[in-house]
Design a protein around this motif. Structure first.
Motif, PDB file in Angstrom:
ATOM      1  N   ARG A   1       1.026  -1.012   0.045  1.00  0.00           N
ATOM      2  CA  ARG A   1       0.134   0.070   0.064  1.00  0.00           C
ATOM      3  C   ARG A   1       0.981   1.284   0.039  1.00  0.00           C
ATOM      4  O   ARG A   1       1.863   1.070   0.793  1.00  0.00           O
ATOM      5  N   GLU A   2       0.585   2.179  -0.719  1.00  0.00           N
ATOM      6  CA  GLU A   2       1.252   3.344  -0.821  1.00  0.00           C
ATOM      7  C   GLU A   2       1.360   4.022   0.726  1.00  0.00           C
ATOM      8  O   GLU A   2       0.423   4.303   1.215  1.00  0.00           O
ATOM      9  N   SER A   3       2.641   4.476   1.020  1.00  0.00           N
ATOM     10  CA  SER A   3       2.638   5.240   2.290  1.00  0.00           C
ATOM     11  C   SER A   3       1.957   6.428   2.520  1.00  0.00           C
ATOM     12  O   SER A   3       2.280   7.485   1.785  1.00  0.00           O
ATOM     13  N   LEU A   4       0.951   6.638   3.405  1.00  0.00           N
ATOM     14  CA  LEU A   4       0.438   7.919   3.707  1.00  0.00           C
ATOM     15  C   LEU A   4       0.132   7.960   5.246  1.00  0.00           C
ATOM     16  O   LEU A   4      -1.051   7.963   5.509  1.00  0.00           O
ATOM     17  N   ASN A   5       1.057   7.690   5.996  1.00  0.00           N
ATOM     18  CA  ASN A   5       0.843   7.483   7.384  1.00  0.00           C
ATOM     19  C   ASN A   5       2.044   7.783   8.247  1.00  0.00           C
ATOM     20  O   ASN A   5       3.160   8.251   7.750  1.00  0.00           O
ATOM     21  N   VAL A   6       1.785   7.875   9.599  1.00  0.00           N
ATOM     22  CA  VAL A   6       2.890   8.153  10.487  1.00  0.00           C
ATOM     23  C   VAL A   6       2.511   7.403  11.893  1.00  0.00           C
ATOM     24  O   VAL A   6       1.348   7.465  12.307  1.00  0.00           O
TER      25      VAL A   6
ATOM     26  N   LEU B   1      -5.173   5.757   1.556  1.00  0.00           N
ATOM     27  CA  LEU B   1      -5.981   6.283   2.579  1.00  0.00           C
ATOM     28  C   LEU B   1      -6.245   5.174   3.601  1.00  0.00           C
ATOM     29  O   LEU B   1      -6.857   5.429   4.622  1.00  0.00           O
ATOM     30  N   GLY B   2      -5.807   3.896   3.607  1.00  0.00           N
ATOM     31  CA  GLY B   2      -5.888   2.890   4.580  1.00  0.00           C
ATOM     32  C   GLY B   2      -6.822   1.989   4.407  1.00  0.00           C
ATOM     33  O   GLY B   2      -6.928   0.818   4.895  1.00  0.00           O
ATOM     34  N   SER B   3      -7.986   2.167   3.466  1.00  0.00           N
ATOM     35  CA  SER B   3      -9.043   1.262   3.432  1.00  0.00           C
ATOM     36  C   SER B   3      -9.815   1.538   1.973  1.00  0.00           C
ATOM     37  O   SER B   3      -9.650   2.691   1.653  1.00  0.00           O
ATOM     38  N   GLU B   4     -10.516   0.410   1.528  1.00  0.00           N
ATOM     39  CA  GLU B   4     -11.318   0.642   0.272  1.00  0.00           C
ATOM     40  C   GLU B   4     -12.314  -0.253   0.339  1.00  0.00           C
ATOM     41  O   GLU B   4     -12.256  -1.319   1.042  1.00  0.00           O
ATOM     42  N   PRO B   5     -13.444   0.076  -0.702  1.00  0.00           N
ATOM     43  CA  PRO B   5     -14.383  -0.810  -0.941  1.00  0.00           C
ATOM     44  C   PRO B   5     -13.993  -2.175  -1.617  1.00  0.00           C
ATOM     45  O   PRO B   5     -13.042  -2.069  -2.463  1.00  0.00           O
ATOM     46  N   PHE B   6     -14.619  -3.326  -1.423  1.00  0.00           N
ATOM     47  CA  PHE B   6     -14.115  -4.551  -1.947  1.00  0.00           C
ATOM     48  C   PHE B   6     -14.822  -5.040  -3.043  1.00  0.00           C
ATOM     49  O   PHE B   6     -15.037  -6.188  -3.368  1.00  0.00           O
TER      50      PHE B   6
END
Length: 553
Positions: free
Chosen positions: A306-311, A542-547
């Motif tokens: 997953r693309e990094s967009l966190n801390v 963004l950390g989650s997505e619809p499946f």
């Protein structure tokens, strides 16, 4: 006593080699010996063998939109609910959701959304502007009759993103108007360029007002109901085990590829991977970086990044007397060998730097800052200057579940403790179940120190800073406050001039670096995995997505 961290650090090279050799052997066997072989593990009921089965890192706090802050909840919300605004698969770019168009007035104070026609909730009631208004007022207006605040509803994410509730001086939203059936209008107290992205974040799914009123205070809890307009409908929530969802036959968007989605709660990353290898689950998230060799060695599995967009950060509560002194907080930052810890637990899938914002937003950082140097001697000197030459006791709360930023919380916490013990700080470990962990961190006096993190809800610095340091955002830090930070955050919201925003956020970065209340530990690239017969999964940064687009061959 040898901690899990010390044991892991000592034996890491040997263990990694053994793990790789063992996984080669296991990949030639039918099942992992750690995975359960019971029919219930593979399907929740007869005929469900073809269901899409997802391994989630913990149980959702609840299924009530606006009343969550955790990603475990958002994963399930994404399947049941739609939001006004969606994000293009795999990106942070906006696209229509339940709203087909949106625009701001010339002064930036009024946002108008045109709603999708012909959409119904899972209970058959119509989706319209009044339904949107009812949902928003539940989150925003303390007087909402279906907000059930007297039953403990807090909706804390709302002031975190929008300043405050109705009647609060800091409330960004001043009015919500249902202009007609297909038009909803938000009136703001100041321009907020990122408002569509904020209201489109994963917390704010639109639920059926009729279902909320019927279920009352039980809405969104295990044993009750959760009713949206999304691609899946709730069939059953087995507390402590799984949630079972069914494809929505009347979905307005692209129909789910599978008839059923089962979300299993598996808190341990090793157990999730074992279940994945056994075929008991089809795809999963929040695996530990050092599990990559095991994934790659199994021809039935594929790693997914997953693309990094966190801390991931280590927070210090300033209401605890020693931590009220910035010298003590800086001593803690200098005592933690962040580079070694990140290398040990994340390897190539993590990086540490002095900034709270993820690397993709580096243009908003103060580039003159360098990472807190690992320097125990200077840390001891600072403690002595602050009157704690002999150190002090400190409670450290670690998360009970894996998150993208902290996939193995307990040994990471032990690594912090090992470093802090070198400067005389004696750590006591604590944890509790995930929903309570989040909730109690905000209740006075809060935790003395704790681990937590953030995955972006939308691709803007506002999302990282405003929630954590804006009005009402620091109740978990003993209500630490910096008026200049709040001023800068409000000014940055009100302008769309990129250069001005970069200057403002760079100043925020410098202030937070000096104040040391949330110490950035890591920006991680989360490791996910799926079986090779799964296709169509596009993880969102963004950390989650619809499946609904995922299929199983």
């Amino acid at each position: 006593m040898i901690t899990e961290w010390q044991r892991w650090r000592r034996w890491r090279p040997v263990l990694l080699g053994m793990a790789f050799a063992l996984t080669v052997v296991l990949s030639n066997c039918g099942r992992s010996p750690n995975a359960t072989n019971s029919p219930q593990a593979n399907s929740p009921a007869s005929g469900e063998q073809t269901a899409l089965v997802f391994g989630l890192g913990g149980e959702p706090a609840n299924l009530e939109p606006g009343n969550i802050t955790d990603n475990n909840s958002i994963y399930v919300h994404e399947q049941i609910y739609d939001r006004l605004i969606n994000f293009q698969p795999g990106t942070t770019e906006l696209e229509p959701g339940l709203a087909t168009e949106w625009s701001a007035s010339d002064d930036g104070l009024t946002w108008t959304f045109t709603l999708r026609e012909g959409v119904t909730f899972h209970d058959g009631t119509p989706f319209n502007a009044e339904a949107v208004k009812t949902n928003v007022e539940r989150w925003w207006d303390p007087a909402s009759p279906t907000g059930y605040r007297d039953a403990g509803r807090g909706y804390e994410i709302w002031p975190g993103l929008f300043g405050g509730f109705k009647g609060d001086e800091a409330s960004t939203v001043q009015a919500v108007n249902a202009v007609d059936d297909t038009t909803i209008e938000f009136v703001l107290n100041q321009p907020f360029a990122a408002f569509p992205a904020a209201i489109g974040s994963g917390y704010f799914g639109i639920a059926s007002p009729a279902a909320i009123e019927e279920a009352g205070t039980a809405y969104g809890t295990a044993g009750s109901t959760a009713v949206g307009t999304g691609p899946y409908t709730l069939q059953e929530w087995r507390s402590g085990d799984r949630i079972i969802l069914a494809a929505n036959p009347d979905y307005w968007g692209e129909a789910p590829q599978e008839e059923q989605l089962v979300v299993r709660f598996i808190t341990d990353p090793s157990a999730r991977l074992a279940e994945l290898r056994a075929g008991a689950i089809d795809f999963t998230v929040e695996l530990a970086p050092d599990q990559m060799p095991e994934i790659r060695s199994d021809s039935n599995l594929e790693p997914v990044l997953r693309e990094s967009l966190n801390v991931g950060y280590f927070a210090l509560n300033t209401s605890y007397e020693p931590l009220a002194d910035a010298r003590v907080r800086r001593a803690i930052a200098l005592a933690i060998n962040r580079e070694e810890i990140v290398e040990a637990f994340w390897g190539d899938l993590g990086q540490t730097d002095p900034h709270f914002l993820p690397p993709s937003m580096d243009n908003f950082n103060d580039k003159s800052l360098s990472a807190y140097e690992y320097n125990p001697d200077e840390a001891k000197q600072l403690l002595a200057e602050a009157g704690y030459a002999n150190g002090f006791p400190l409670e450290l709360w670690y998360m009970p579940v894996s998150r993208p930023y902290f996939p193995t919380p307990k040994p990471i916490a032990e690594a912090f403790a090992a470093d802090l013990s070198e400067i005389g700080i004696t750590i006591t470990f604590n944890t509790k179940d995930w929903a309570t962990y989040i909730e109690d961190s905000k209740k006075a006096p809060g935790y003395q120190s704790f681990m937590l993190g953030w995955t972006g809800d939308y691709g803007d610095p506002d999302n990282f800073y405003y929630y954590h340091f804006g009005p009402g955002g620091t109740s978990d830090l003993g209500n630490w406050k910096n008026d200049r930070v709040i001023q800068l955050l409000n000014e940055a919201r009100a302008t769309d001039d990129q250069g001005e925003r970069e200057t403002m956020y760079a100043e925020v970065d410098k202030i937070l670096y000096d104040e040391v209340v949330r110490i950035p530990i890591v920006h991680s690239q989360p490791l996910l995995a799926q079986r090779t017969n799964i296709s169509g999964w596009q993880p969102s940064p963004l950390g989650s997505e619809p499946f609904n687009l995922i299929s199983k061959d």
